[in-house]
Design a protein around this motif. Sequence first.
Motif, PDB file in Angstrom:
ATOM      1  N   MET A   1       1.233  -1.142   0.199  1.00  0.00           N
ATOM      2  CA  MET A   1       0.221  -0.248  -0.061  1.00  0.00           C
ATOM      3  C   MET A   1       0.786   1.252   0.424  1.00  0.00           C
ATOM      4  O   MET A   1       0.589   2.159  -0.665  1.00  0.00           O
ATOM      5  CB  MET A   1      -0.879  -0.380   0.924  1.00  0.00           C
ATOM      6  CG  MET A   1      -1.853   0.757   1.517  1.00  0.00           C
ATOM      7  SD  MET A   1      -3.201   1.460  -0.121  1.00  0.00           S
ATOM      8  CE  MET A   1      -4.094   2.373   0.377  1.00  0.00           C
ATOM      9  N   THR A   4       2.403   2.282  -3.871  1.00  0.00           N
ATOM     10  CA  THR A   4       1.032   2.588  -3.772  1.00  0.00           C
ATOM     11  C   THR A   4       1.557   4.267  -4.536  1.00  0.00           C
ATOM     12  O   THR A   4       0.948   5.010  -4.854  1.00  0.00           O
ATOM     13  CB  THR A   4      -0.466   1.885  -4.382  1.00  0.00           C
ATOM     14  OG1 THR A   4       0.072   0.528  -4.472  1.00  0.00           O
ATOM     15  CG2 THR A   4      -1.059   1.871  -4.832  1.00  0.00           C
ATOM     16  N   THR A  31     -13.358   6.503 -12.090  1.00  0.00           N
ATOM     17  CA  THR A  31     -13.697   4.792 -10.875  1.00  0.00           C
ATOM     18  C   THR A  31     -14.262   3.887 -11.368  1.00  0.00           C
ATOM     19  O   THR A  31     -14.298   4.316 -13.033  1.00  0.00           O
ATOM     20  CB  THR A  31     -14.549   5.650 -10.151  1.00  0.00           C
ATOM     21  OG1 THR A  31     -16.223   5.678 -10.093  1.00  0.00           O
ATOM     22  CG2 THR A  31     -14.168   7.209  -8.798  1.00  0.00           C
ATOM     23  N   THR A  32     -13.872   2.947 -10.926  1.00  0.00           N
ATOM     24  CA  THR A  32     -14.394   1.448 -11.302  1.00  0.00           C
ATOM     25  C   THR A  32     -15.686   1.640 -11.830  1.00  0.00           C
ATOM     26  O   THR A  32     -15.590   0.717 -12.885  1.00  0.00           O
ATOM     27  CB  THR A  32     -13.579   0.361 -10.851  1.00  0.00           C
ATOM     28  OG1 THR A  32     -13.965   0.924  -9.012  1.00  0.00           O
ATOM     29  CG2 THR A  32     -11.997   0.746 -10.613  1.00  0.00           C
ATOM     30  N   GLY A  51      -7.223   4.931   3.031  1.00  0.00           N
ATOM     31  CA  GLY A  51      -7.903   4.488   1.448  1.00  0.00           C
ATOM     32  C   GLY A  51      -7.903   5.949   0.686  1.00  0.00           C
ATOM     33  O   GLY A  51      -9.035   4.831   0.320  1.00  0.00           O
ATOM     34  N   ASN A  52      -8.087   7.103   1.249  1.00  0.00           N
ATOM     35  CA  ASN A  52      -9.375   7.889   0.561  1.00  0.00           C
ATOM     36  C   ASN A  52      -8.142   8.606  -0.057  1.00  0.00           C
ATOM     37  O   ASN A  52      -6.658   9.345   0.443  1.00  0.00           O
ATOM     38  CB  ASN A  52      -9.783   8.726   0.819  1.00  0.00           C
ATOM     39  CG  ASN A  52     -10.943   7.310   1.518  1.00  0.00           C
ATOM     40  OD1 ASN A  52     -11.766   6.596   0.164  1.00  0.00           O
ATOM     41  ND2 ASN A  52     -11.778   7.836   2.537  1.00  0.00           N
ATOM     42  N   SER A  65     -12.394   6.718  -3.193  1.00  0.00           N
ATOM     43  CA  SER A  65     -11.664   5.342  -2.165  1.00  0.00           C
ATOM     44  C   SER A  65     -10.366   5.538  -3.196  1.00  0.00           C
ATOM     45  O   SER A  65     -10.788   5.301  -4.450  1.00  0.00           O
ATOM     46  CB  SER A  65     -12.252   4.963  -2.265  1.00  0.00           C
ATOM     47  OG  SER A  65     -12.272   3.601  -1.476  1.00  0.00           O
ATOM     48  N   LYS A  67      -9.027   2.091  -3.778  1.00  0.00           N
ATOM     49  CA  LYS A  67      -9.323   1.551  -4.645  1.00  0.00           C
ATOM     50  C   LYS A  67     -10.351   1.300  -5.525  1.00  0.00           C
ATOM     51  O   LYS A  67     -11.139   0.434  -6.381  1.00  0.00           O
ATOM     52  CB  LYS A  67      -9.977   0.368  -3.283  1.00  0.00           C
ATOM     53  CG  LYS A  67     -11.753   0.058  -2.249  1.00  0.00           C
ATOM     54  CD  LYS A  67     -11.993  -0.683  -1.849  1.00  0.00           C
ATOM     55  CE  LYS A  67     -12.834  -0.241  -0.890  1.00  0.00           C
ATOM     56  NZ  LYS A  67     -14.075  -1.074  -1.369  1.00  0.00           N
ATOM     57  N   ASP A  68     -11.653   2.627  -5.178  1.00  0.00           N
ATOM     58  CA  ASP A  68     -11.888   2.618  -6.530  1.00  0.00           C
ATOM     59  C   ASP A  68     -11.538   3.133  -7.666  1.00  0.00           C
ATOM     60  O   ASP A  68     -12.109   3.613  -9.210  1.00  0.00           O
ATOM     61  CB  ASP A  68     -14.028   2.890  -6.197  1.00  0.00           C
ATOM     62  CG  ASP A  68     -14.496   1.963  -4.793  1.00  0.00           C
ATOM     63  OD1 ASP A  68     -13.968   0.701  -5.058  1.00  0.00           O
ATOM     64  OD2 ASP A  68     -14.678   2.266  -4.626  1.00  0.00           O
ATOM     65  N   SER A  70      -9.939   4.328 -10.611  1.00  0.00           N
ATOM     66  CA  SER A  70      -9.123   3.766 -12.283  1.00  0.00           C
ATOM     67  C   SER A  70      -7.868   4.858 -12.590  1.00  0.00           C
ATOM     68  O   SER A  70      -6.595   3.313 -12.812  1.00  0.00           O
ATOM     69  CB  SER A  70     -10.302   2.814 -12.948  1.00  0.00           C
ATOM     70  OG  SER A  70     -10.998   3.575 -13.404  1.00  0.00           O
TER      71      SER A  70
END
Length: 128
Positions: A1, A4, A31-32, A51-52, A65, A67-68, A70
Amino acid sequence: MKKTILTLMMVIAAVTAQADDYDYPYLTFETTDGTVQTISVISLTIKIADGNLVATNGEGTQTFSLKDLSKMYFSSEGTTAIHSIDNGQLTMDSEVYDLQGHRVTKDQMRRGVYIVKSKERTYKMIVK
């Protein structure tokens, strides 16, 4: 993490030089789920925590987020541009919303402005 986040920060720092002269006055986030949002680069600050990704300027704040998210990139126009479409482009998968955010069907559409969301992009549509 951590790797990234460090990579993301390095990319932002490297591309910031291109945005400084405002050839690309918007930072665009995708986003995804296909949602596209832009924010002006004027007085832009970006923070990454819990995580944001939080992007803030004089106009407001956008939170994503990680993780969302892209992709993100600098662009010359924001998502507020109005693109022409016709009723043939309103597919069964298209979602239509009025300006109050209520989902409407093609039969419920009267005179006014609507937001049409398809898998490819989001449009503003004027019904006359």
